[in-house]
Design a protein around this motif. Structure first.
Motif, PDB file in Angstrom:
ATOM      1  N   ARG A 373       0.831  -1.202   0.000  1.00 49.72           N
ATOM      2  CA  ARG A 373       0.000   0.000   0.000  1.00 49.72           C
ATOM      3  C   ARG A 373       0.867   1.254   0.000  1.00 49.72           C
ATOM      4  O   ARG A 373       1.731   1.423   0.863  1.00 49.72           O
ATOM      5  CB  ARG A 373      -0.917   0.006   1.212  1.00 49.72           C
ATOM      6  N   THR A 374       0.611   2.129  -0.933  1.00 52.29           N
ATOM      7  CA  THR A 374       1.342   3.399  -0.981  1.00 52.29           C
ATOM      8  C   THR A 374       0.966   4.277   0.200  1.00 52.29           C
ATOM      9  O   THR A 374       1.794   5.062   0.689  1.00 52.29           O
ATOM     10  CB  THR A 374       1.042   4.121  -2.303  1.00 52.29           C
ATOM     11  N   THR A 375      -0.251   4.134   0.671  1.00 50.85           N
ATOM     12  CA  THR A 375      -0.703   4.950   1.806  1.00 50.85           C
ATOM     13  C   THR A 375       0.145   4.704   3.050  1.00 50.85           C
ATOM     14  O   THR A 375       0.335   5.619   3.871  1.00 50.85           O
ATOM     15  CB  THR A 375      -2.176   4.652   2.122  1.00 50.85           C
ATOM     16  N   SER A 376       0.673   3.487   3.205  1.00 54.29           N
ATOM     17  CA  SER A 376       1.467   3.187   4.397  1.00 54.29           C
ATOM     18  C   SER A 376       2.773   3.974   4.416  1.00 54.29           C
ATOM     19  O   SER A 376       3.338   4.240   5.489  1.00 54.29           O
ATOM     20  CB  SER A 376       1.772   1.686   4.459  1.00 54.29           C
ATOM     21  N   LEU A 377       3.263   4.371   3.249  1.00 46.49           N
ATOM     22  CA  LEU A 377       4.504   5.131   3.184  1.00 46.49           C
ATOM     23  C   LEU A 377       4.335   6.537   3.751  1.00 46.49           C
ATOM     24  O   LEU A 377       5.295   7.130   4.252  1.00 46.49           O
ATOM     25  CB  LEU A 377       4.998   5.224   1.735  1.00 46.49           C
ATOM     26  N   VAL A 378       3.134   7.074   3.640  1.00 45.28           N
ATOM     27  CA  VAL A 378       2.885   8.443   4.088  1.00 45.28           C
ATOM     28  C   VAL A 378       3.148   8.583   5.575  1.00 45.28           C
ATOM     29  O   VAL A 378       3.844   9.511   6.028  1.00 45.28           O
ATOM     30  CB  VAL A 378       1.441   8.860   3.736  1.00 45.28           C
ATOM     31  N   ASP A 379       2.623   7.652   6.368  1.00 49.03           N
ATOM     32  CA  ASP A 379       2.839   7.703   7.817  1.00 49.03           C
ATOM     33  C   ASP A 379       4.227   7.210   8.198  1.00 49.03           C
ATOM     34  O   ASP A 379       4.875   7.774   9.096  1.00 49.03           O
ATOM     35  CB  ASP A 379       1.776   6.858   8.524  1.00 49.03           C
ATOM     36  N   GLU A 380       4.711   6.182   7.512  1.00 52.59           N
ATOM     37  CA  GLU A 380       6.005   5.593   7.864  1.00 52.59           C
ATOM     38  C   GLU A 380       7.135   6.600   7.716  1.00 52.59           C
ATOM     39  O   GLU A 380       8.058   6.640   8.546  1.00 52.59           O
ATOM     40  CB  GLU A 380       6.273   4.370   6.988  1.00 52.59           C
ATOM     41  N   TYR A 381       7.080   7.418   6.668  1.00 51.05           N
ATOM     42  CA  TYR A 381       8.180   8.351   6.407  1.00 51.05           C
ATOM     43  C   TYR A 381       7.813   9.800   6.716  1.00 51.05           C
ATOM     44  O   TYR A 381       8.631  10.695   6.471  1.00 51.05           O
ATOM     45  CB  TYR A 381       8.615   8.238   4.945  1.00 51.05           C
ATOM     46  N   GLY A 382       6.630  10.050   7.249  1.00 45.10           N
ATOM     47  CA  GLY A 382       6.243  11.422   7.581  1.00 45.10           C
ATOM     48  C   GLY A 382       6.213  12.309   6.356  1.00 45.10           C
ATOM     49  O   GLY A 382       6.781  13.420   6.356  1.00 45.10           O
ATOM     50  N   VAL A 383       5.530  11.878   5.326  1.00 47.52           N
ATOM     51  CA  VAL A 383       5.506  12.585   4.045  1.00 47.52           C
ATOM     52  C   VAL A 383       4.813  13.938   4.191  1.00 47.52           C
ATOM     53  O   VAL A 383       3.745  14.050   4.809  1.00 47.52           O
ATOM     54  CB  VAL A 383       4.804  11.719   2.975  1.00 47.52           C
ATOM     55  N   ASP A 384       5.414  14.975   3.611  1.00 45.67           N
ATOM     56  CA  ASP A 384       4.854  16.333   3.643  1.00 45.67           C
ATOM     57  C   ASP A 384       4.246  16.755   2.309  1.00 45.67           C
ATOM     58  O   ASP A 384       3.427  17.681   2.269  1.00 45.67           O
ATOM     59  CB  ASP A 384       5.955  17.337   4.012  1.00 45.67           C
ATOM     60  N   ARG A 385       4.654  16.121   1.228  1.00 50.69           N
ATOM     61  CA  ARG A 385       4.194  16.509  -0.105  1.00 50.69           C
ATOM     62  C   ARG A 385       4.306  15.299  -1.043  1.00 50.69           C
ATOM     63  O   ARG A 385       5.171  14.430  -0.846  1.00 50.69           O
ATOM     64  CB  ARG A 385       5.029  17.681  -0.641  1.00 50.69           C
ATOM     65  N   VAL A 386       3.427  15.261  -2.054  1.00 50.82           N
ATOM     66  CA  VAL A 386       3.411  14.160  -3.023  1.00 50.82           C
ATOM     67  C   VAL A 386       3.618  14.728  -4.418  1.00 50.82           C
ATOM     68  O   VAL A 386       3.054  15.781  -4.760  1.00 50.82           O
ATOM     69  CB  VAL A 386       2.087  13.366  -2.963  1.00 50.82           C
ATOM     70  N   LEU A 387       4.434  14.042  -5.205  1.00 53.85           N
ATOM     71  CA  LEU A 387       4.645  14.427  -6.592  1.00 53.85           C
ATOM     72  C   LEU A 387       4.529  13.188  -7.475  1.00 53.85           C
ATOM     73  O   LEU A 387       5.221  12.195  -7.248  1.00 53.85           O
ATOM     74  CB  LEU A 387       6.033  15.062  -6.785  1.00 53.85           C
ATOM     75  N   TYR A 388       3.624  13.263  -8.453  1.00 51.06           N
ATOM     76  CA  TYR A 388       3.612  12.268  -9.532  1.00 51.06           C
ATOM     77  C   TYR A 388       4.517  12.809 -10.640  1.00 51.06           C
ATOM     78  O   TYR A 388       4.290  13.899 -11.158  1.00 51.06           O
ATOM     79  CB  TYR A 388       2.212  12.102 -10.122  1.00 51.06           C
TER      80      TYR A 388
END
Length: 409
Positions: A373-388
């Motif tokens: 799940r890509t969503t799990s990376l958001v919390d695991e790494y403390g993501v602040d911004r997303v870029l496609y």
């Protein structure tokens, strides 16, 4: 008085006599041709079984088919026959020579290309484009929107930057008769499908197309990727959209690392007479004070470049060491807090990553290989911004972006 023989009969008798006299000679030539034909087949058959099988074709930059396993099932369902045909074709002796010979013959016959690659002006090798799968693009954009909305709920902004194919950007080098129907329809459809997106969607085809028309070296001649200069212009457009000033071009030292890069379109076209591309790294002060870690196997290296690839044909893989499921890029001992950017990408993003890393720690995911799940990376790494960041081919020709929806509900 002798009976007069009709002229037609006399001619027939003469031809019959000639044929009778020459038949032994003709048979010798027929026999010689048969012996030569069987001999050539025999020699190549013998070479095929005596020479070791190759695992990889450096010329074509791909893995070659190996001898398929034999089983009752593969015999009855026909798969063994199909696989053995692929094996024989891939392991044919002097395969690289015959690929180049075919390309040369296509050029002599004025066909203007080979294996779906157009021989364009300036030694540009352009992949031929057909009508793309617009339904697939719409489905992928829908999945991107769902993930962006999920991120928005966490106050994480998203940006999409979509690059053009070489046929879109380098179209000024194409033969006049080729036309731009398929390209124009694709980008018009892309604009229509993203008009109501809730996040910024950048068309990077247009600015790079303008740079290319002005003579700037923004796409490789022998490959489908953009050059490091093209990646810089893409990075600058992304940062402008985000509202952050990009570093100026003068802030980088442009270092030529190869003059012999031969990319994927060169491999497909078999155009062995075309010289390689120039490849550059854009270096900046203390750019070796970053660490790139391939999470797939835990390996890491300083900076952004795995320079051992420069000694191989696949030199583009020197950026971030090629394609992997999950990669992180972090600055060593940063002097200030840095935001973390989740970069959802295809291989076009590799050359842009060093520019983006000056602003962000990077979590780089390639959904062709990442199966969680890509969503799990958001919390695991403390993501602040997303870029496609990807080529439009990834929208039309792949279904992996559907995985973005996992975990969003």
């Amino acid at each position: 008085m002798a009976e007069k023989i009709p002229a037609c009969d006399a001619e027939a008798a003469r031809l019959l006599s000639l044929q009778t006299r020459e038949t032994p000679h003709a048979r010798r030539w027929d026999t010689l041709l048969c012996v030569l034909f069987v001999g050539v087949i025999g020699i190549f058959t013998l070479l095929h079984w005596l020479l070791p099988d190759r695992d990889m074709s450096e010329t074509e930059n791909r893995t070659l088919t190996q001898f398929p396993p034999l089983s009752a099932k593969s015999l009855t369902n026909g798969s063994f026959t199909a696989d053995i045909a692929d094996y024989m074709a891939d392991q044919f002796p002097a395969r690289d020579f015959f690929i180049n010979l075919k390309a040369a013959s296509e050029t002599v016959l004025l066909r203007g290309g080979n294996n779906g690659v157009i021989f364009a002006a300036g030694d540009n090798l352009i992949t031929r484009t057909d009508l793309p799968n617009l339904e697939n693009m719409e489905s992928n954009l829908h999945s991107m929107q769902i993930f962006a909305d999920w991120c928005k709920g966490k106050n994480i902004p998203t940006t999409a930057a979509i690059t053009g194919r070489n046929a879109d950007v380098m179209d000024h080098t194409l033969p006049a008769a080729y036309g731009s129907y398929f390209s124009d329809r694709l980008w018009q459809s892309f604009a229509e499908m993203t008009a109501d997106a809730s996040y910024p969607v950048l068309n990077l085809r247009d600015p790079l197309r303008e740079k290319a028309a002005q003579g700037e070296y923004v796409y490789y001649r022998t490959d489908h990727h953009w050059t490091t200069l093209g990646a810089y212009y893409g990075y600058a457009a992304i940062m402008d959209s985000i509202g952050t000033e990009p570093y100026p071009l003068t802030d980088f030292e442009r270092r030529t690392v190869s003059l012999s890069f031969l990319g994927t379109t060169w491999s497909t076209a078999g155009a062995g007479w075309i010289n390689g591309d120039e490849m550059e790294y854009f270096r900046f002060a203390e750019d070796d004070q970053f660490t790139t870690t391939v999470k797939d196997d835990g390996t890491s290296f300083p900076g952004f470049y795995e320079e051992s690839y420069l000694a191989k044909k696949d030199k583009y893989s020197s950026f971030l060491s090629g394609n992997h499921a999950l990669v992180t890029v972090t600055q060593n001992n940063p002097t200030a807090d840095r935001e973390t950017l989740l970069l959802i990408k295809d291989s076009f993003a590799h050359a842009a990553a060093p520019f983006l890393a000056r602003h962000y720690d990077l979590v780089i995911v390639d959904l062709r290989y990442y199966k969680q799940r890509t969503t799990s990376l958001v919390d695991e790494y403390g993501v602040d911004r997303v870029l496609y960041l990807m080529n439009i081919d990834s929208l039309t020709g792949s279904t992996v972006l559907k995985m973005l929806e996992a975990g969003t509900t």
